[in-house]
Design a protein around this motif. Structure first.
Motif, PDB file in Angstrom:
ATOM      1  N   ASN A  22      21.025  34.953  61.517  1.00 16.75           N
ATOM      2  CA  ASN A  22      20.371  34.806  62.947  1.00 16.75           C
ATOM      3  C   ASN A  22      19.678  33.499  62.596  1.00 16.75           C
ATOM      4  O   ASN A  22      19.057  32.734  63.432  1.00 16.75           O
ATOM      5  N   SER A  23      19.104  33.586  61.338  1.00 14.00           N
ATOM      6  CA  SER A  23      17.694  32.637  61.170  1.00 14.00           C
ATOM      7  C   SER A  23      18.710  31.168  61.219  1.00 14.00           C
ATOM      8  O   SER A  23      18.166  30.275  61.742  1.00 14.00           O
ATOM      9  N   GLU A  24      19.941  31.199  60.761  1.00 10.32           N
ATOM     10  CA  GLU A  24      20.653  29.771  60.845  1.00 10.32           C
ATOM     11  C   GLU A  24      20.728  29.444  62.251  1.00 10.32           C
ATOM     12  O   GLU A  24      20.825  28.389  62.775  1.00 10.32           O
ATOM     13  N   TYR A  25      21.155  30.448  63.077  1.00  5.63           N
ATOM     14  CA  TYR A  25      21.242  30.080  64.487  1.00  5.63           C
ATOM     15  C   TYR A  25      20.133  29.539  65.185  1.00  5.63           C
ATOM     16  O   TYR A  25      20.216  28.780  66.068  1.00  5.63           O
ATOM     17  N   LEU A  26      19.300  30.367  64.840  1.00  5.44           N
ATOM     18  CA  LEU A  26      17.610  29.907  65.378  1.00  5.44           C
ATOM     19  C   LEU A  26      17.179  28.548  65.006  1.00  5.44           C
ATOM     20  O   LEU A  26      17.097  27.531  66.012  1.00  5.44           O
ATOM     21  N   VAL A  27      17.592  28.153  63.591  1.00  2.00           N
ATOM     22  CA  VAL A  27      17.106  26.765  63.186  1.00  2.00           C
ATOM     23  C   VAL A  27      18.085  25.791  64.018  1.00  2.00           C
ATOM     24  O   VAL A  27      17.559  24.816  64.225  1.00  2.00           O
ATOM     25  N   ASP A  28      19.486  26.066  64.071  1.00  2.00           N
ATOM     26  CA  ASP A  28      20.366  25.148  64.752  1.00  2.00           C
ATOM     27  C   ASP A  28      20.217  24.960  66.052  1.00  2.00           C
ATOM     28  O   ASP A  28      20.449  23.828  66.669  1.00  2.00           O
ATOM     29  N   SER A  29      19.668  25.667  66.460  1.00  2.00           N
ATOM     30  CA  SER A  29      19.272  25.569  68.292  1.00  2.00           C
ATOM     31  C   SER A  29      17.842  24.930  68.368  1.00  2.00           C
ATOM     32  O   SER A  29      17.569  24.644  69.804  1.00  2.00           O
ATOM     33  N   ILE A  30      17.062  24.626  67.817  1.00  2.00           N
ATOM     34  CA  ILE A  30      15.746  24.203  67.905  1.00  2.00           C
ATOM     35  C   ILE A  30      15.815  22.726  68.598  1.00  2.00           C
ATOM     36  O   ILE A  30      15.291  22.436  69.579  1.00  2.00           O
ATOM     37  N   GLU A  31      16.759  21.833  67.903  1.00  2.00           N
ATOM     38  CA  GLU A  31      16.850  20.499  68.556  1.00  2.00           C
ATOM     39  C   GLU A  31      17.330  20.504  69.984  1.00  2.00           C
ATOM     40  O   GLU A  31      16.980  19.930  70.919  1.00  2.00           O
ATOM     41  N   GLY A  32      18.285  21.346  70.332  1.00  5.66           N
ATOM     42  CA  GLY A  32      18.986  21.650  71.612  1.00  5.66           C
ATOM     43  C   GLY A  32      18.030  21.908  72.450  1.00  5.66           C
ATOM     44  O   GLY A  32      17.841  21.746  73.652  1.00  5.66           O
ATOM     45  N   VAL A  33      17.117  23.252  72.248  1.00  8.55           N
ATOM     46  CA  VAL A  33      16.124  23.673  73.036  1.00  8.55           C
ATOM     47  C   VAL A  33      15.032  22.539  73.509  1.00  8.55           C
ATOM     48  O   VAL A  33      14.517  22.502  74.476  1.00  8.55           O
ATOM     49  N   SER A  34      14.666  21.814  72.270  1.00  5.91           N
ATOM     50  CA  SER A  34      13.663  20.874  72.469  1.00  5.91           C
ATOM     51  C   SER A  34      14.178  19.732  73.417  1.00  5.91           C
ATOM     52  O   SER A  34      13.217  19.402  74.155  1.00  5.91           O
ATOM     53  N   GLU A  35      15.354  19.456  73.456  1.00  2.00           N
ATOM     54  CA  GLU A  35      15.838  18.403  74.523  1.00  2.00           C
ATOM     55  C   GLU A  35      16.000  19.107  75.650  1.00  2.00           C
ATOM     56  O   GLU A  35      15.805  18.467  76.700  1.00  2.00           O
ATOM     57  N   ASP A  36      16.740  20.400  75.916  1.00  3.02           N
ATOM     58  CA  ASP A  36      17.012  20.927  77.065  1.00  3.02           C
ATOM     59  C   ASP A  36      15.685  21.236  78.055  1.00  3.02           C
ATOM     60  O   ASP A  36      15.755  21.087  78.907  1.00  3.02           O
ATOM     61  N   TYR A  37      14.788  21.771  77.207  1.00  2.00           N
ATOM     62  CA  TYR A  37      13.603  22.068  78.003  1.00  2.00           C
ATOM     63  C   TYR A  37      12.147  21.275  77.966  1.00  2.00           C
ATOM     64  O   TYR A  37      11.294  21.730  78.245  1.00  2.00           O
ATOM     65  N   GLY A  38      12.563  20.308  77.070  1.00  4.10           N
ATOM     66  CA  GLY A  38      11.161  19.506  76.951  1.00  4.10           C
ATOM     67  C   GLY A  38      10.035  19.843  76.043  1.00  4.10           C
ATOM     68  O   GLY A  38       9.026  19.565  76.209  1.00  4.10           O
ATOM     69  N   LEU A  39      10.298  20.931  75.177  1.00  6.48           N
ATOM     70  CA  LEU A  39       9.434  21.380  74.324  1.00  6.48           C
ATOM     71  C   LEU A  39       9.437  20.333  73.340  1.00  6.48           C
ATOM     72  O   LEU A  39      10.328  20.232  72.371  1.00  6.48           O
ATOM     73  N   PRO A  40       8.230  19.847  72.437  1.00  3.21           N
ATOM     74  CA  PRO A  40       8.232  19.234  71.304  1.00  3.21           C
ATOM     75  C   PRO A  40       8.432  20.043  70.144  1.00  3.21           C
ATOM     76  O   PRO A  40       8.300  21.263  70.082  1.00  3.21           O
ATOM     77  N   GLN A  41       9.229  19.467  69.194  1.00  2.62           N
ATOM     78  CA  GLN A  41       9.662  20.195  67.903  1.00  2.62           C
ATOM     79  C   GLN A  41       8.344  20.773  66.953  1.00  2.62           C
ATOM     80  O   GLN A  41       8.644  21.915  66.468  1.00  2.62           O
TER      81      GLN A  41
END
Length: 161
Positions: A22-41
């Motif tokens: 689950n941690s791997e999935y979470l870390v892999d999704s950070i960049e996508g969430v940052s781009e999709d929702y406009g949240l700074p990394q």
């Protein structure tokens, strides 16, 4: 239900594998969430992930504090931060070197300043061994200020260093 030592170890290993996946999935999704929702990394990494990742520790600290066991509550809260700072971060850098992932302990000035100031403020609130609502409100206000600062840290400056 009483588990044997062997069953307990197997259950612990299974839980560890589930958390790792689950941690791997979470870390892999950070960049996508940052781009999709406009949240700074920086905001995701400094504010959101620690809240989600340490939810069980937060619940434990609040529960034992409500029972009047402040020493245990502070031990849980401060011990976790100490463990991350002194063990997990350096260990992650060393493992990154082994896998040829460029990592270092060279933090930005902003990150180092926030860390030093946070430690100094927490020390000031905790050194007398007593707590009141005002100290709690001050610590929460500082957390909100750090969150606001992380929101507005430029991503280019973050990636350049």
């Amino acid at each position: 239900v009483i588990l044997s030592a062997f069953s307990s170890i197997l259950l612990l290993l299974a839980a560890t594998v589930c958390v790792a996946v689950n941690s791997e999935y979470l870390v892999d999704s950070i960049e996508g969430v940052s781009e999709d929702y406009g949240l700074p990394q920086a905001f995701i990494g400094v504010i959101l992930l620690p809240i989600v990742g340490n939810a069980a520790e937060h619940a434990t600290a609040v529960t034992v504090a409500a029972k009047g066991k402040m020493d245990l509550a502070l031990g849980v809260a401060v011990g976790s931060s100490t463990q991350i700072a002194l063990l997990v971060v350096p260990f992650s850098v060393i493992v990154g070197w082994c896998y040829e992932v460029p990592m270092s302990l060279n933090f930005r000035t902003f990150d180092a300043a926030v860390l030093v100031l946070s430690v100094m403020i927490a020390m000031g609130c905790l050194r007398d061994g007593k707590s009141n609502w005002l100290e709690g409100a001050i610590l929460m206000a500082i957390y909100v200020l750090v969150a606001i600062m992380c929101w507005f840290v430029p991503e280019q400056a973050y990636r350049r260093l």
